[in-house]
Design a protein around this motif. Structure first.
Motif, short mmCIF file in Angstrom:
data_model
loop_
_atom_site.label_atom_id
_atom_site.label_comp_id
_atom_site.label_asym_id
_atom_site.label_seq_id
_atom_site.Cartn_x
_atom_site.Cartn_y
_atom_site.Cartn_z
N ALA A 12 61.14 48.93 35.97
CA ALA A 12 59.72 48.79 36.32
C ALA A 12 59.51 47.60 37.25
O ALA A 12 60.28 46.63 37.27
CB ALA A 12 58.88 48.64 35.06
N ARG A 13 58.41 47.71 38.02
CA ARG A 13 57.99 46.63 38.92
C ARG A 13 56.51 46.35 38.66
O ARG A 13 55.69 47.27 38.70
CB ARG A 13 58.20 47.02 40.38
CG ARG A 13 57.69 45.99 41.40
CD ARG A 13 57.84 46.50 42.82
NE ARG A 13 57.40 45.55 43.81
CZ ARG A 13 56.12 45.39 44.21
NH1 ARG A 13 55.16 46.17 43.67
NH2 ARG A 13 55.81 44.50 45.13
N VAL A 14 56.16 45.10 38.41
CA VAL A 14 54.78 44.72 38.13
C VAL A 14 54.34 43.69 39.17
O VAL A 14 54.92 42.61 39.26
CB VAL A 14 54.64 44.11 36.72
CG1 VAL A 14 53.21 43.66 36.46
CG2 VAL A 14 55.07 45.12 35.66
N PRO A 15 53.33 44.03 39.99
CA PRO A 15 52.84 43.07 40.99
C PRO A 15 52.25 41.82 40.31
O PRO A 15 51.68 41.90 39.23
CB PRO A 15 51.76 43.85 41.74
CG PRO A 15 52.06 45.29 41.47
CD PRO A 15 52.64 45.33 40.10
N VAL A 16 52.39 40.69 40.97
CA VAL A 16 51.85 39.43 40.47
C VAL A 16 50.45 39.23 41.04
O VAL A 16 50.27 39.21 42.26
CB VAL A 16 52.75 38.25 40.86
CG1 VAL A 16 52.08 36.93 40.53
CG2 VAL A 16 54.10 38.35 40.15
N VAL A 17 49.47 39.12 40.15
CA VAL A 17 48.09 38.82 40.55
C VAL A 17 47.90 37.31 40.42
O VAL A 17 47.98 36.76 39.32
CB VAL A 17 47.08 39.57 39.67
CG1 VAL A 17 45.65 39.22 40.08
CG2 VAL A 17 47.32 41.07 39.76
N ALA A 18 47.68 36.66 41.56
CA ALA A 18 47.67 35.20 41.57
C ALA A 18 46.67 34.61 40.59
O ALA A 18 46.95 33.60 39.92
CB ALA A 18 47.37 34.71 42.99
N ALA A 19 45.48 35.21 40.47
CA ALA A 19 44.43 34.67 39.58
C ALA A 19 44.87 34.66 38.13
O ALA A 19 44.47 33.79 37.35
CB ALA A 19 43.14 35.48 39.74
N GLN A 20 45.71 35.63 37.75
CA GLN A 20 46.15 35.72 36.37
C GLN A 20 47.24 34.71 36.04
O GLN A 20 47.50 34.43 34.86
CB GLN A 20 46.65 37.13 36.06
CG GLN A 20 45.57 38.21 36.20
CD GLN A 20 46.12 39.60 35.94
OE1 GLN A 20 47.32 39.79 35.80
NE2 GLN A 20 45.22 40.58 35.89
N TRP A 21 47.88 34.18 37.06
CA TRP A 21 48.97 33.23 36.85
C TRP A 21 48.60 31.81 37.25
O TRP A 21 49.44 30.92 37.27
CB TRP A 21 50.21 33.66 37.62
CG TRP A 21 50.89 34.86 37.03
CD1 TRP A 21 50.61 36.17 37.28
CD2 TRP A 21 51.95 34.85 36.08
NE1 TRP A 21 51.42 36.98 36.54
CE2 TRP A 21 52.27 36.20 35.79
CE3 TRP A 21 52.67 33.86 35.44
CZ2 TRP A 21 53.26 36.56 34.90
CZ3 TRP A 21 53.67 34.20 34.55
CH2 TRP A 21 53.95 35.55 34.28
#
Length: 230
Positions: A12-21
């Motif tokens: 699997a590949r999960v995009p990184v959402v900057a606001a969540q990190w």
């Protein structure tokens, strides 16, 4: 601290959402996780118990290079620290407010006690000058000295201060509770003059002196406890 678990099935590949990190960091708790860099090229592979920050790194996705599900524990210590600061600030405000309340009550109670002692003693002196002898047959036929009025008034006024302090500490409505308690005790204080065997003038004057002391101390302590009783 606040946390959530991110599960990545095999491949699997999960995009990184900057606001969540923004205020979070991750810890690999199962399997392996590979970081996908800004240009899409494969980055380092992190094994179990590896921790990482993503803010400002340019990582754009997380991948699972294995076949079995990988999990990442996402923690947000910044938000937890902010919440703890708010709780600590609230606790401090409550503690300071309570200390201020006890200090105000002590000062008000002391002043009210002194005023009540002076007022009742002066009233007793005026009553004696008007012909009230304050003779109590049940007390051996002796007259009550003026100093006795000051001592008794001071003692019971301080008892009222202690009661008010206890209500301030343990009651959610200290002012209202204090009024009910003080009025009830004032009513009970009328009983001894009525059964002491003094003449009518002495009995009425003693009751009046009790009411004068209550009229000084009860409103003052009620105000110190937070205002009106309603």
């Amino acid at each position: 601290m606040p946390a959530r678990t991110l599960a990545l099935p095999g491949g699997a590949r999960v995009p990184v959402v900057a606001a969540q990190w923004r205020h979070a960091y991750g810890v690999v708790t199962r399997g392996r996780v590979q970081l996908e860099l800004r240009d899409g090229t494969p980055g380092p592979v992190l094994g179990r118990d590896a921790g990482f920050w993503l803010r400002g790194t340019g990582v754009r996705a997380l991948r699972n290079p294995g076949r079995r599900t990988a999990t990442v524990r996402i923690l947000t210590p910044h938000l937890e620290a902010r919440r703890n600061d708010m709780i600590s600030s609230t606790d401090t405000d409550v503690t300071v407010g309570r200390r201020h309340g006890f200090r105000r009550l002590a000062v008000t109670g002391l002043v009210a006690t002194l005023v009540a002692m002076v007022v009742t003693t002066l009233a007793a002196a005026l009553a004696r000058a008007a012909g009230v002898d304050f003779e109590i047959p049940d007390g051996g036929g002796e007259n009550i000295p003026l100093g006795g009025f000051a001592v008794v008034t001071g003692f019971f006024s301080l008892v009222g201060v202690v009661i008010a302090a206890a209500l301030l500490r343990f009651s959610a409505r200290p002012a209202r509770r204090f009024v009910w308690t003080a009025v009830s005790l004032t009513a009970l204080s009328m009983v001894p003059p009525l059964i002491a065997g003094g003449d009518a003038a002495t009995t009425v004057t003693l009751i009046g002196l009790h009411l004068v002391a209550a009229a000084v101390t009860i409103p003052a302590l009620t105000w110190s406890l937070g205002g009106r009783a309603d």
